[in-house]
Design a protein around this motif. Structure first.
Motif, mmCIF file in Angstrom:
data_model
loop_
_atom_site.group_PDB
_atom_site.id
_atom_site.type_symbol
_atom_site.label_atom_id
_atom_site.label_comp_id
_atom_site.label_asym_id
_atom_site.label_seq_id
_atom_site.Cartn_x
_atom_site.Cartn_y
_atom_site.Cartn_z
ATOM 1 N N ALA A 120 15.770 109.607 67.801
ATOM 2 C CA ALA A 120 14.816 109.522 68.904
ATOM 3 C C ALA A 120 14.922 110.731 69.826
ATOM 4 O O ALA A 120 13.900 111.291 70.262
ATOM 5 N N LEU A 121 16.150 111.145 70.143
ATOM 6 C CA LEU A 121 16.345 112.314 71.007
ATOM 7 C C LEU A 121 15.746 113.568 70.381
ATOM 8 O O LEU A 121 15.006 114.319 71.034
ATOM 9 N N LEU A 122 16.066 113.811 69.122
ATOM 10 C CA LEU A 122 15.600 115.037 68.477
ATOM 11 C C LEU A 122 14.088 115.039 68.317
ATOM 12 O O LEU A 122 13.439 116.090 68.471
ATOM 13 N N LEU A 123 13.492 113.893 68.007
ATOM 14 C CA LEU A 123 12.037 113.830 67.897
ATOM 15 C C LEU A 123 11.373 114.189 69.220
ATOM 16 O O LEU A 123 10.395 114.952 69.255
ATOM 17 N N ARG A 124 11.883 113.642 70.308
ATOM 18 C CA ARG A 124 11.309 113.935 71.628
ATOM 19 C C ARG A 124 11.450 115.412 71.977
ATOM 20 O O ARG A 124 10.487 116.058 72.412
ATOM 21 N N TRP A 125 12.658 115.929 71.806
ATOM 22 C CA TRP A 125 12.874 117.329 72.168
ATOM 23 C C TRP A 125 12.081 118.271 71.268
ATOM 24 O O TRP A 125 11.557 119.279 71.726
ATOM 25 N N HIS A 126 11.961 117.937 70.006
ATOM 26 C CA HIS A 126 11.201 118.785 69.103
ATOM 27 C C HIS A 126 9.718 118.765 69.455
ATOM 28 O O HIS A 126 9.011 119.777 69.310
ATOM 29 N N SER A 127 9.236 117.644 69.947
ATOM 30 C CA SER A 127 7.827 117.525 70.312
ATOM 31 C C SER A 127 7.486 118.269 71.590
ATOM 32 O O SER A 127 6.362 118.764 71.744
#
Length: 419
Positions: free
Chosen positions: A52-59
């Motif tokens: 969840a963290l990486l998806l948000r930051w990548h977006s």
């Protein structure tokens, strides 16, 4: 402060007492000999939160030139970011490189490589070598001082990109950083200068253990990634400096590493003078030195002493988690709870429990995990809450996203321990 051949500190009048050694022995004995408690890592939560963290930051963080937008409010709206600082950029490079190992189809390695190239092209000083502290949004240098703390994270990031992707130019760049650190940042007492001018003239002022800790972390990462002997020797040099010089042994068997020192690496003696013990850093040193036992068996025993102090002086036995600070001259401790301290506390409890099978550490791991899930993970907006003082409902959290470095390191360790 010295370390004897058994790895248990010897400090003269403040040496480990027989009672303290007995206490450490009893704590070590609170274990599960069948290692059945090693399965108490909540692997599903660690993986889900990492994803969840990486998806948000990548977006939201990736910029067209390969750099990152790090300043965002809780709703992930960008905030003013007049400068790009090397530490923050490098920490997100590390996060995406680490994420590739667990989510290889998410595009994180490509993002990490582009951002690593941005670091090499924009932060690298073509005249004097090393890396400047910050660049503007246009990629041109702004603050051209050189900070040991920045260089540690740049080396950590490059080593991780090499480890997961195998491109030797990132390995070579990481090794070049350590070569320049040895030439420019090492001070005669054995530690690191905090900052240098662009031409590498050391800047006067107090010393802090923080860049030493993260340089040790980065050197372990380089050694793990490529087995470089110079990185191993460098990590041993800094680890021994901490164990022999900085660590302060206590009569009950515990020990701590003060945060700030004068230019001869003598701890600042009072709260008024700026001296304090950062409790989150005691937990952080504990898990880093446990990992560092691959280069020196002494470090695991030093780690146990630091963890013993951190639990006694900094752990909330009622609600879980880590307090903020203690002070060398006594007085009321700072009992606030910040966000990153909870990540490092949980990390150390998990690593210590896995290394020793101590049931009391697993109990505290579960207690602190509950605290994090309930008060730090932002179920409404995603990410974690940037807490200076929990709970957030009392106004102790800022409307800003904290960068995910501490959380990624925690989740990475959890998934590797279990798998």
């Amino acid at each position: 402060m010295g370390v004897d051949v058994a790895g248990v500190g010897v400090t003269g009048a403040t040496g480990v007492s027989r009672r303290g050694l007995l206490l450490l022995g009893l704590l070590a004995g609170c274990s599960d000999p069948d290692a059945s408690y090693r399965n108490r890592v909540d692997t599903g939560w660690h993986r889900d939160d990492l994803e969840a963290l990486l998806l948000r930051w990548h977006s939201h963080a990736v910029r067209p030139d390969g750099s990152f937008q790090l300043a965002m409010d809780r709703s992930w709206r960008p905030l003013a970011q007049p400068e790009l600082e090397l530490t923050g950029q490098a920490r997100l490079v590390y996060a995406f490189a680490a994420g590739h190992e667990f989510f290889p189809d998410a595009g994180y390695l490509k993002t990490a490589r582009r951002a690593a190239n941005f670091l090499l092209e924009r932060f690298r000083d073509p005249v004097h070598g090393g890396y400047v502290h910050s660049v503007g949004p246009d990629g041109e240098p702004r603050a051209q001082i050189k900070r040991a703390y920045d260089h540690a994270f740049a080396m950590l990031a490059l080593a991780e990109v090499y480890r997961v992707g195998g491109d030797v130019r990132y390995r070579d760049a990481a090794l070049q950083i350590w070569h320049e650190v040895q030439l420019r940042f090492l001070d005669p007492a054995g530690g690191l200068y905090n900052e240098c001018q662009r031409d590498w003239q050391p800047m006067a002022g107090a010393r802090t253990q923080n860049p030493v800790m993260h340089m040790f972390e980065a050197l372990l990462a380089v050694h793990h990634a490529c087995g470089d002997i110079q990185a191993e020797q460098g990590a041993r040099r800094l680890g021994d400096f901490v164990a022999n010089k900085l660590m302060q042994g206590l009569a009950d068997g515990g020990a701590h590493v003060p945060e700030w020192y004068d230019e001869q690496w003598k701890p600042l003696p009072t709260r008024q003078a700026g001296g304090y013990i950062d409790l989150g850093h005691q937990f952080e040193w504990s898990h880093l030195l446990t990992r560092g036992a691959v280069i020196s068996p002494i470090y695991s025993q030093v780690a146990e002493r630091l963890l013993a102090y951190a639990l006694a002086a900094g752990y909330d036995e009622n609600d879980g988690g880590c307090y903020l600070r203690r002070f060398p001259d006594g007085g009321a401790p700072d009992l606030r709870k910040g966000w990153w301290q909870q990540a490092e506390c949980l990390h150390a409890l998990m690593v210590g429990a896995q290394a020793t099978s101590r049931n009391d550490l697993w109990r505290r791991y579960e207690q602190t995990l509950t605290l994090i899930k309930e008060q730090l993970v932002d179920a409404e907006q995603g990410g974690w809450r940037l807490a200076d003082a929990l709970p957030c409902k009392s106004g102790g959290c800022r409307d800003q996203q904290p960068d995910p470095y501490h959380m990624v390191r925690l989740h990475q360790a959890a998934l590797k321990i279990h798998g």
